[in-house]
Design an enzyme around this catalytic site. Structure first.
Site, PDB file in Angstrom:
ATOM      1  N   GLY A   1       0.814  -1.213   0.000  1.00  0.00           N
ATOM      2  CA  GLY A   1       0.000   0.000   0.000  1.00  0.00           C
ATOM      3  C   GLY A   1       0.848   1.263   0.000  1.00  0.00           C
TER       4      GLY A   1
ATOM      5  CD  GLU B   1       0.428  -5.423  -2.076  1.00  0.00           C
ATOM      6  OE1 GLU B   1       1.395  -5.745  -2.812  1.00  0.00           O
ATOM      7  OE2 GLU B   1       0.167  -4.252  -1.782  1.00  0.00           O
TER       8      GLU B   1
END
Ligand code: NAI
Length: 741
Positions: free
Chosen positions: A100, A123
């Protein structure tokens, strides 16, 4: 949180503050949203710079929030409003911009990184995809092939590589925040070249980007990145990840999301990204991988039954170490020690073995140094036949043959030359550490350091504490393992410790299924489809069938009173499968002899081929014992192997050999090729449902009453009786179980 400050008159500096890596928690996201809104409203502010406290931009989402219900402003609209902002937004990347964090930076109009920064979208390693626009913005910035590679592997890149790929606009030697502010000033038309006197830049000497409109910098406004070869590139990536991921869904979803960036407008691509993320989020795989992440992180936080633990025990400093025996294991151990900057005295039993060990260790270090473009640290190595050279070492790791008497001799010889406070560690795969310690003059300083082959590659280290091992010795072995870049787990002393004690039962089930009608290919295929890197019979061929044969001979399971033609299928009061011994009698030791459960082109070659002789051998065997073969399904293979592993894991917990189910799972993930997207055998049992596992074990034990290990463990029964609590609560039930004994 996020701190807001106005600097240089016209720049809003928004600092993410959430140590240690400024993860995007709900509070941080709220802080960013409020700060951005304030900056956009403040007429004095002409540009915004984002940075992170303590020279770390942002390590990504707060993984702890994944398990609860999300609160605070969501990431996607937050990044979108940054990108849509009418004032230039610049990310100043120091330390890390991961997950993020990088997606936030991709929402900014410009990115500046410090030379030491690392960037990436990891991720996929948590069973997810970058779902805050990462799969749509990154391909629009750097193209499909490069984005596919980064997103499907989760690889981190250096600032320099990020610049080459086009992820960042500038790499700063010094402060990225300073450089980002200068870039921001130049973007808004304040020349910072120090050569000119203009406020609005018309200077021909500098490289200001003054007057650039923001739209071309908004990645979401860019068209899909379609190119004639895109389909081919995505198909090839899909085939590659399917082969590599062994059933993991996330890498496949990553390819699908990036393909959307090539075909669809941004808003549709974002919809696809969200759908794919929802599927992954709901899948058990993401939960398993997040569990594995935390289990790995906590494994180093060891504790002993006496209450000593990682945070109340000091490790000793290790500068010099000895390695005894430079065979398969000793070589890799010596290489790992030297790479960790530790001087090594390496000992062999004769000149020939010493020379061969020296050659191997030197070659491994040279290859590694060449790959990394450094010079090999050969000056840290001493090769010798003399134990006297060990007089100054802080610690010794013994890796001689797996023979108790030999090891005892080596241990007592060591006591004659070592300093009184030097540690003695053994790499035994399963011998009794207390029995070895008993022959020394320093029982508290003896521990097991059980590395896995090849020791310079495999990440797992079991640190085995005996009944007299001191907490300081455990702390020292754990700290040394960490320095050697191992994933260390402290375990108690029993035959086979944790990993090999469980492995034995898994192996047993596999060979029983051969007796009952399966083939090695069927069993291996089922295990590989489940996600194991290699089926159990291929692994056995790789490690060498003779290893276990020697151990069985030493433990009296095979001896002169066993009929060589029709050996008994019953030993020590329980079912015994003589098939592996019979293979060894034929000289079929696996890859090393070119024949084992499979056939190989030549001794040492790696490609396993089906061997018709094995089919005939199994048929003859079943006929000889009157076994009527039956069809064994993949489901049965998985249930018998995985549940046998978990059942023994429960017994290991009851016996306090492992401190937690997470420790057992880490051992299986890093030492035995258990698929990460299935968490580990204990997590898997919990995910399937403990009552289901109990029911299945009861069934298999009823069918095979002569296999006591299939009898469900007391802890499993207790957990089911208490409503199958989540894995994080098992520990407290173990305490209850023990208090009732
Ligand atoms: P290996 O047979 O490849 O090497 C043993 C080495 O010890 C030989 O080079 C031998 O010359 C040397 N040696 C024997 N007696 C000696 C003495 N008195 N002084 C100095 N050197 C001596 O055996 P490997 O596979 O390296 O195993 C070593 C230990 O590691 C064993 O305890 C084994 O159970 C354990 N281990 C083995 C694993 C494997 O996959 N091979 C995995 C984990 C542990």
């Amino acid at each position: 949180m996020a701190r807001y400050a106005r600097v240089k008159g016209s720049i809003a500096l928004i600092t993410l503050t959430n140590p240690p890596v400024n993860a995007l928690s709900a509070a941080v996201r709220r802080g960013i949203v409020e700060s951005v809104s304030r900056a956009l409203k403040d007429e004095q502010v002409k540009a915004v710079v984002f940075c992170g406290e303590n020279e770390k931009f942002c390590g990504g989402a707060d993984i702890k929030e994944f398990s609860g219900s999300m609160s605070g402003p969501p990431l996607v609209p937050m990044i979108h409003s940054i990108e849509a902002g009418e004032k230039p937004m610049v990310a100043a990347i120091e330390g890390v911009a991961l997950g993020g964090g990088l997606e936030l930076a991709l929402g900014c109009h410009y990115r500046v990184a410090n030379t030491k920064a690392r960037l990436g979208l990891p991720e996929v390693t948590l069973g997810l995809l970058p779902a805050a626009g990462g799969t749509q913005r990154l391909p629009r910035l750097i193209g499909i092939p490069a984005a596919l590679e980064l997103i499907t592997t989760g690889r981190h890149v250096s600032a320099q590589e990020a610049l080459q790929l086009g992820i960042v606009d500038q790499v700063a030697q010094g402060s990225a925040v300073q450089a980002a502010m200068e870039l921001a000033l130049s973007v808004i038309g304040v020349c910072v070249c120090m050569l000119c006197v203009y406020v609005v830049c018309v200077c021909i000497y500098c490289v200001c980007v003054t007057g650039q409109p923001l739209n071309p910098r908004r990645l979401s406004l860019r068209a899909p990145v379609w190119a004639p070869d895109v389909d081919g590139v995505c198909d090839a990536a899909l085939a590659q990840v399917k082969q590599r991921s062994r059933g993991a869904m996330a890498p496949v979803a990553c390819v699908q999301a990036v393909r959307a960036a090539a075909m669809l407008p941004y808003s549709k691509g974002m919809e696809r990204e969200r759908q794919l993320m929802d599927t992954l989020f709901r899948s058990g795989q993401a939960r398993a991988m997040q569990y594995a992440f935390f289990a790995q992180r906590n494994a180093g936080k060891w504790s002993l039954p006496n209450g000593s633990q990682w945070n109340n025990t000091r490790a000793r400093d290790v500068q010099r170490a000895g390695v005894i025996g430079l065979g398969t294991m000793g070589r890799g151990i010596a290489v790992s020690l030297v790479k960790a900057g530790i001087s090594v005295v390496a000992i062999e039993m004769d000149a020939k073995q010493l020379e061969s060990g020296k050659k191997a260790v030197t070659a491994m270090l040279q290859r590694d140094a060449q790959r990394r473009g450094v010079s090999p640290p050969l000056h840290l190595l001493t090769f010798t036949l003399s134990f006297h050279q060990l007089r100054d070492v802080d610690l010794v790791i013994e890796a001689v043959f797996e023979d108790m008497n030999l090891k005892k001799r080596v241990f007592s010889d060591l006591c004659k030359v070592l300093r009184a406070n030097a540690l003695i560690c053994t790499n035994t795969s399963g011998l009794n550490v207390d029995e070895l310690a008993a022959v020394t003059d320093r029982q508290p300083l003896v521990v097991g350091m059980h590395f896995f082959a090849p020791a310079h590659v495999m990440k797992l280290l079991e640190v085995v504490y005996g009944s007299r091992s001191s907490p300081e010795a455990v702390a020292t072995a754990m700290a040394l393992g960490k320095r050697m870049e191992k994933v260390c787990v402290a375990v108690g002393n029993c035959s086979g410790f944790v990993g090999n004690r469980m492995l034995k039962l898994y192996l047993d089930q596999s060979v029983y299924m051969l007796e009952e009608g399966a083939t090695p290919e069927q069993v291996d295929q089922a295990l590989e489809e489940f996600g194991f890197a290699m089926g159990i019979f291929k692994v056995s061929d790789l490690s060498g069938l003779d290893v276990g044969w020697r151990v069985r001979k030493a433990s009296g399971l095979i001896g002169p009173d066993v009929d060589p033609v029709k050996p008994s299928r019953w030993r020590l009061g329980r079912r015994y499968c003589p098939l592996p011994d019979m293979l060894c009698q034929q000289g079929r030791f696996g890859q090393k002899t070119g024949r084992g459960w499979y056939l190989y082109d030549s001794p040492g070659s790696k490609e396993a081929k089906s061997d018709p002789e094995i089919q005939t051998f199994l048929e003859d065997y079943r006929r000889k014992y009157g076994i009527i073969p039956r069809r064994i399904t993949s489901q049965e293979v998985i249930e018998r192997c995985a549940f046998a592993l978990a059942n023994e894991g429960f017994r290991i917990l009851e016996d306090r050999i492992a401190a937690s189910p997470e420790d057992i799972d880490v051992i299986y993930l890093f030492g035995y090729g258990w698929p990460r997207h299935r968490g580990g055998p204990m997590f898997y049992a919990g995910q399937v449902g403990l009552s289901v596992v109990l029911e299945k074990l009861e069934h298999y034990h009823r069918v095979h009453p002569d296999v006591p290990s299939l009898e469900p463990s007391r802890l499993l029964r207790r957990l089911v009786a208490e409503g199958s609590p989540p894995i994080q609560q098992w520990k407290s039930h173990i305490k209850n179980l023990r208090s009732h004994l």
